[in-house]
Write a protein that holds these residues in place. Sequence first.
Motif, PDB file in Angstrom:
ATOM      1  N   SER A 433       0.823  -1.210   0.000  1.00  0.00           N
ATOM      2  CA  SER A 433       0.000   0.000   0.000  1.00  0.00           C
ATOM      3  C   SER A 433       0.858   1.261   0.000  1.00  0.00           C
ATOM      4  O   SER A 433       0.446   2.300  -0.507  1.00  0.00           O
ATOM      5  CB  SER A 433      -0.923  -0.005   1.219  1.00  0.00           C
ATOM      6  N   TRP A 434       2.063   1.144   0.538  1.00  0.00           N
ATOM      7  CA  TRP A 434       2.978   2.292   0.583  1.00  0.00           C
ATOM      8  C   TRP A 434       3.682   2.501  -0.756  1.00  0.00           C
ATOM      9  O   TRP A 434       3.823   3.624  -1.248  1.00  0.00           O
ATOM     10  CB  TRP A 434       4.000   2.070   1.697  1.00  0.00           C
ATOM     11  N   LEU A 435       4.089   1.405  -1.408  1.00  0.00           N
ATOM     12  CA  LEU A 435       4.854   1.523  -2.644  1.00  0.00           C
ATOM     13  C   LEU A 435       4.502   0.355  -3.572  1.00  0.00           C
ATOM     14  O   LEU A 435       5.171  -0.682  -3.558  1.00  0.00           O
ATOM     15  CB  LEU A 435       6.351   1.524  -2.336  1.00  0.00           C
ATOM     16  N   PRO A 436       3.439   0.488  -4.373  1.00  0.00           N
ATOM     17  CA  PRO A 436       3.048  -0.616  -5.268  1.00  0.00           C
ATOM     18  C   PRO A 436       4.029  -0.772  -6.427  1.00  0.00           C
ATOM     19  O   PRO A 436       4.887   0.080  -6.671  1.00  0.00           O
ATOM     20  CB  PRO A 436       1.667  -0.188  -5.760  1.00  0.00           C
ATOM     21  N   ALA A 437       3.882  -1.886  -7.154  1.00  0.00           N
ATOM     22  CA  ALA A 437       4.759  -2.163  -8.287  1.00  0.00           C
ATOM     23  C   ALA A 437       4.472  -1.198  -9.428  1.00  0.00           C
ATOM     24  O   ALA A 437       3.388  -0.623  -9.545  1.00  0.00           O
ATOM     25  CB  ALA A 437       4.587  -3.611  -8.745  1.00  0.00           C
ATOM     26  N   TRP A 438       5.466  -1.041 -10.270  1.00  0.00           N
ATOM     27  CA  TRP A 438       5.373  -0.149 -11.417  1.00  0.00           C
ATOM     28  C   TRP A 438       5.579  -0.964 -12.687  1.00  0.00           C
ATOM     29  O   TRP A 438       6.538  -1.730 -12.793  1.00  0.00           O
ATOM     30  CB  TRP A 438       6.448   0.929 -11.305  1.00  0.00           C
ATOM     31  N   LEU A 439       4.653  -0.825 -13.644  1.00  0.00           N
ATOM     32  CA  LEU A 439       4.762  -1.536 -14.907  1.00  0.00           C
ATOM     33  C   LEU A 439       5.303  -0.570 -15.946  1.00  0.00           C
ATOM     34  O   LEU A 439       4.640   0.413 -16.290  1.00  0.00           O
ATOM     35  CB  LEU A 439       3.412  -2.084 -15.352  1.00  0.00           C
ATOM     36  N   PRO A 440       6.517  -0.806 -16.445  1.00  0.00           N
ATOM     37  CA  PRO A 440       7.129   0.162 -17.365  1.00  0.00           C
ATOM     38  C   PRO A 440       6.531   0.096 -18.754  1.00  0.00           C
ATOM     39  O   PRO A 440       5.852  -0.856 -19.127  1.00  0.00           O
ATOM     40  CB  PRO A 440       8.612  -0.290 -17.383  1.00  0.00           C
ATOM     41  N   SER A 441       6.811   1.136 -19.516  1.00  0.00           N
ATOM     42  CA  SER A 441       6.438   1.128 -20.925  1.00  0.00           C
ATOM     43  C   SER A 441       7.384   0.222 -21.695  1.00  0.00           C
ATOM     44  O   SER A 441       8.401  -0.249 -21.162  1.00  0.00           O
ATOM     45  CB  SER A 441       6.505   2.556 -21.491  1.00  0.00           C
ATOM     46  N   SER A 442       7.053  -0.035 -22.945  1.00  0.00           N
ATOM     47  CA  SER A 442       7.942  -0.822 -23.794  1.00  0.00           C
ATOM     48  C   SER A 442       9.262  -0.069 -23.944  1.00  0.00           C
ATOM     49  O   SER A 442       9.280   1.133 -24.254  1.00  0.00           O
ATOM     50  CB  SER A 442       7.304  -1.048 -25.163  1.00  0.00           C
ATOM     51  N   VAL A 443      10.361  -0.765 -23.731  1.00  0.00           N
ATOM     52  CA  VAL A 443      11.679  -0.140 -23.705  1.00  0.00           C
ATOM     53  C   VAL A 443      12.411  -0.461 -25.004  1.00  0.00           C
ATOM     54  O   VAL A 443      12.496  -1.630 -25.394  1.00  0.00           O
ATOM     55  CB  VAL A 443      12.503  -0.645 -22.497  1.00  0.00           C
ATOM     56  N   PRO A 444      12.945   0.556 -25.716  1.00  0.00           N
ATOM     57  CA  PRO A 444      13.690   0.279 -26.951  1.00  0.00           C
ATOM     58  C   PRO A 444      14.997  -0.461 -26.666  1.00  0.00           C
ATOM     59  O   PRO A 444      15.519  -0.417 -25.549  1.00  0.00           O
ATOM     60  CB  PRO A 444      13.943   1.670 -27.532  1.00  0.00           C
ATOM     61  N   TRP A 445      15.528  -1.102 -27.703  1.00  0.00           N
ATOM     62  CA  TRP A 445      16.715  -1.949 -27.529  1.00  0.00           C
ATOM     63  C   TRP A 445      17.920  -1.164 -27.048  1.00  0.00           C
ATOM     64  O   TRP A 445      18.712  -1.659 -26.249  1.00  0.00           O
ATOM     65  CB  TRP A 445      17.014  -2.673 -28.838  1.00  0.00           C
TER      66      TRP A 445
END
Length: 736
Positions: A433-445
């Motif tokens: 609840s304090w620090l949830p996970a973060w789903l990143p954007s698609s990352v270039p090579w």
Amino acid sequence: MLALALGLLSLRFLPALPPAWLLLVCAALGLALLASRLYLIGFFLLGMVWACTSAQWALDDRLVPAFDGRTLWLEGQVVGLPAVANDVVRFQLEDALSRRGELPQLIRLSWRNGPEIRGGERWRLAVSLRQPHGLVNPQAFDYEAWLLAQRIGATGTVKAGQRLSEAGGLGAWRDQVRQHLLEVEAFGRAGGLAALVLGDGSGLSTADWRLLQHTGTVHLMVISGQHITMLAGLLYGLVAGLARLGLWPRRWPWLPCACVLALSGALAYGLMAGFEVPVRRACVMIALVLLWRLRFRHLGAWWPLLLALVVVLLAEPLAVLQPGFWLSFAAVAVLIVVFAGRLGSWSAWRSLGRAQWTMAFGLLPAMLALGLPVSASGPLANLIAVPWVGVLVVPLALLGTLLLPIPWLGEGLLTLAGGLLALLFLVLGQIASWLPAWLPSSVPWWALLLAVLGAALLLLPSGVPLRLPGLFLLLPALLVQSKPVPHGLAQVWVFDVGQGLSVLVRTREHALLYDAGPSFGDFDMGERVVLPSLRALDVRRLDLLLLSHADNDHAGGASAIVHGLPVALVRSGEVERLTLELQAEPCTAQRWQWDDVEFQLWRWAEGGPGNPSSCVLRVSARGESLLLTGDIDNRTERALLGSELPAQAEWLLVPHHGSRSSSSPGFLNAVAPHGGLLSRGRHNSFGHPHPQVVARYIARDVVLHDTAEQGALMLWLGTYGEVSGLREQRRFWREK
């Protein structure tokens, strides 16, 4: 070994498997190169040939097209542990036989409201069979890759069945142990104990998995290399400690005994877990590490890791399709870099703390490349959870399981283990609840390469120059944003959500989501598919969530979207049927512009509840238009043609998934689209799209683009271009 490993690993990156004749040529060339002592290229070719051949065998074992969608009577044995969730029993059938023809060796089945099924039983079943097929979206779990990695050749739904023989063998024993574990009063955590002892995660709820994902502790609730390594380490340390204290019998050399005891414990634990692929991988690695410790320490710490990699891939080349394979070997490599060759000794807590923060940085490039959620709270959560689970919960759970024949003692230990696990989940809940996970954007090579270099620099020993610049090399992968939509254009995504609908419309500065996909019990398309896809496309907020109407296949995933992203406004054609938490406003006729892209809303006020209340959206960019129609029927189509909303559009979202009650001839004549976008589930129970409806589109030369056949669809509105489907991106494991 390195060349052989690279050849085996190359399978993961092949868009298509080479033909048989080319594999034969490569095998002959590889052997010739070995004879000429050109070992690197020779072993690389042989590794690639073996991996491709094994993958082709798995593809050849898939259900033949003639049986796709048909219902057959078949007979086979249940393997593994059946799982029950929301009145649906899911299990796997091995060596299935049918009088109609040959079937795959392994079939994954589901049975709604089915009877109790135990591992090891033999059944005769009437099954509606399907070829392996999964949803394809910008970012989501690749179900087809998972099925192939498990060598599952077909899926199916059971219509009826008859038990032919009772359970027997290892599967029956494991199922019996699971029943005993689930009956223990363990503070509501009996399902977690079954996951730790038997590798059966079906007793954990979706909320439990979400919590573990947010805190980066998923690996603790499935039997992985970490659990088996901890048990082997405890047994090894027990013998070593007794020897150091002079309590070990001198006539028995302590080192060979410690290695044998550790390996025996690992194998016994793996036997209880059913020897799934991750467990086999862990046992192989432990066996090689113990062999290295016993005889080959002079070869260095990298030798057992490389040998384990080769052995695992030779045994199962399709392991490269599983994210856990890459993460497990990357984690071991990080630990070797951090701890091997260091001078002096560290305390246990300092070692654990250093392992957690280095794992966080070291595995970050792999997490980004695999598109997995990144938990910023992972180092802290694991610092607490790893010793808690490994030193307290797992030993107590295993000992309690072994002592179950003594009820008061075995159940007491399991209750204590469940209490400790319940306390851990409370702590993890606070952290999440304090620090949830973060789903990143698609990352270039290029950003991934910089991240790998940055992580490598950070893992260097303290005092080595250029360590701190590694942090700056990580930033592009964390902060890079996708290329913005050009001004005046609109990017349209029709997500592949099965029998449902979810469409994203993006302009340069704004984003609109039309419908949110369905939700079926614990499986929420909004959470599992739409939300990850939005984040992968770098959509961090929605200006409007437009729910055409309140049916589950359109609005079921809305709550997950609202909880997962900032949403400025929610509108719907059926506000009264939506949950109060959505705080939706009614859909009314209006027009606005975002970045020179025009939007128009319309709803038939006299339509009544259900499909006729669908809110219709028309989007126009540089003269090219798209009409999003929800589930409107023939009557609503006639009302729309009599309204002020322009009907003509170059692109039409096929109304009501292609139902016979929609797409009337008069409506199609008025819209006059040159392309139709169809969102539906493969083999759906409604028979969508209806053949008569398809015939109407074909008669008007309208090209239909189908999510069930093409995956998620993408269109640049305003360029007068064509639709592209993500399934067009070739992967050898995907159905053509």
